[in-house]
Write an enzyme that holds these catalytic residues in place. Structure first.
Site, short mmCIF file in Angstrom:
data_model
loop_
_atom_site.label_atom_id
_atom_site.label_comp_id
_atom_site.label_asym_id
_atom_site.label_seq_id
_atom_site.Cartn_x
_atom_site.Cartn_y
_atom_site.Cartn_z
N ASP A 1 -22.97 -38.94 -47.41
CA ASP A 1 -22.73 -39.67 -46.16
C ASP A 1 -21.49 -39.08 -45.49
O ASP A 1 -20.38 -39.23 -46.00
CB ASP A 1 -22.54 -41.16 -46.44
N GLY B 1 -18.86 -39.22 -42.74
CA GLY B 1 -18.23 -40.06 -41.73
C GLY B 1 -17.15 -39.30 -40.99
O GLY B 1 -16.87 -38.13 -41.26
N ASN B 2 -16.50 -39.97 -40.05
CA ASN B 2 -15.49 -39.31 -39.24
C ASN B 2 -14.22 -38.98 -40.02
O ASN B 2 -13.50 -38.04 -39.67
CB ASN B 2 -15.13 -40.20 -38.04
N THR B 3 -13.94 -39.73 -41.07
CA THR B 3 -12.73 -39.53 -41.84
C THR B 3 -13.02 -38.94 -43.22
O THR B 3 -12.31 -38.04 -43.67
CB THR B 3 -11.97 -40.86 -42.03
N ILE C 1 -16.16 -37.74 -46.27
CA ILE C 1 -17.53 -37.46 -46.69
C ILE C 1 -17.68 -38.05 -48.09
O ILE C 1 -16.92 -37.71 -49.00
CB ILE C 1 -17.80 -35.95 -46.73
N ASP D 1 -25.29 -43.81 -40.25
CA ASP D 1 -24.65 -44.66 -41.25
C ASP D 1 -25.03 -46.12 -41.09
O ASP D 1 -25.14 -46.87 -42.07
CB ASP D 1 -23.13 -44.49 -41.23
N THR E 1 9.45 -56.44 -39.65
CA THR E 1 8.53 -55.73 -38.76
C THR E 1 7.33 -55.19 -39.51
O THR E 1 6.18 -55.35 -39.08
CB THR E 1 9.27 -54.58 -38.05
#
Length: 258
Positions: A6, A8-10, A12, A110, A185
């Site tokens: 699979d 993906g954009n970020t 595999i 996906d 913060t």
């Protein structure tokens, strides 16, 4: 054994399935548009060999990709490693899933594989929360059809946008906040990102249930940050990190004769 990939954009993700079940650790390789076919083949083959996975005896390979420039590169790399031509999920692939949306050809691979996995293993109707680079929340209805959903920025995208578009807010590691009303913060950002994502998911699920006319029988989450976020959701959500791998295995089974 079936090798399921699979892209993906970020990341595999690579999994090995036998009888529809993942039988080895899911391998993750960074998605890079700069790598060649040989570099991907070398990286993947080396990891598989380290895990003593017998790729040359694999029955077949199935690939889904949401990064079009890498689809052929990965397909060729996988062929080099295994000697098998990958079944690439796309238009014309048998999925056993009816796509009841405006333009079925635009559904990302996906989303299809996750929906196939949910249809195969979960009571319907099912809501699928996939938390990758983007967060998608989609529905497979009681009749087993994919009927659409929503797409929103993923938690990591939101964090990077905060750090990039403001002068004083830092880039932080996404981890569990100590409480909701925070006094630093960094903790305030963690709480905002995670409780904000959880609240958005809960809100969308409520609206889906209203449109469906009944509560979903199953709510499943998958993806890299799913385990971190869903603990803050008020709905009961089942975590299944292998959902897309299971969907890919089912798609391979349906197309075995092709």
């Amino acid at each position: 054994m079936i090798l399921c990939v699979d892209c993906g954009n970020t990341l595999i993700k690579i999994g090995c399935l036998e009888d529809g079940k993942v039988v080895a650790p899911i391998i993750r390789v960074e998605t890079s548009l700069n790598k060649t076919m040989y570099e991907y083949a070398s990286d993947i083959d080396r990891i598989l060999r380290l895990l003593k996975i017998p790729v040359h005896s694999t029955e077949g390979v199935v690939l889904s990709s949401v990064v079009p420039p890498l689809t052929d590169i990965l397909s060729d790399a996988l062929h080099l490693i295994t000697g098998k031509h990958a079944l690439v999920v796309g238009v014309g692939t048998k999925t056993g899933l009816k796509l009841q949306i405006d333009d079925p050809g635009t559904v990302a691979a996906d989303l299809v594989t996750a929906a196939v996995g949910a249809k195969k293993s979960c009571p319907l109707p099912a809501i699928i929360v996939s938390m990758g680079t983007a967060t998608t929340i989609t529905v497979v209805n009681e009749a087993g059809a994919y009927i659409g959903g929503v797409i929103m920025p993923g938690v990591s995208i939101s964090m990077h946008a905060l750090a990039r578009e403001t002068s004083l807010l830092p880039s932080i590691e996404i981890s569990n906040p100590k409480k909701v009303i925070c006094t630093s913060t960094a903790d305030s950002m963690k709480a905002g990102l995670l409780y904000g994502a959880a609240g958005a998911i809960d809100g969308v699920i409520d609206r889906f249930d209203h449109e469906l006319g009944r509560p979903a029988a199953s709510i499943i989450a998958t993806g890299g940050l799913a385990g971190t976020v869903i603990r803050y959701c008020r709905h009961k959500i089942l975590l299944n990190e292998n959902l897309q791998m299971e969907g890919l295995g089912e798609i391979f089974r349906l197309n075995r004769g092709k």
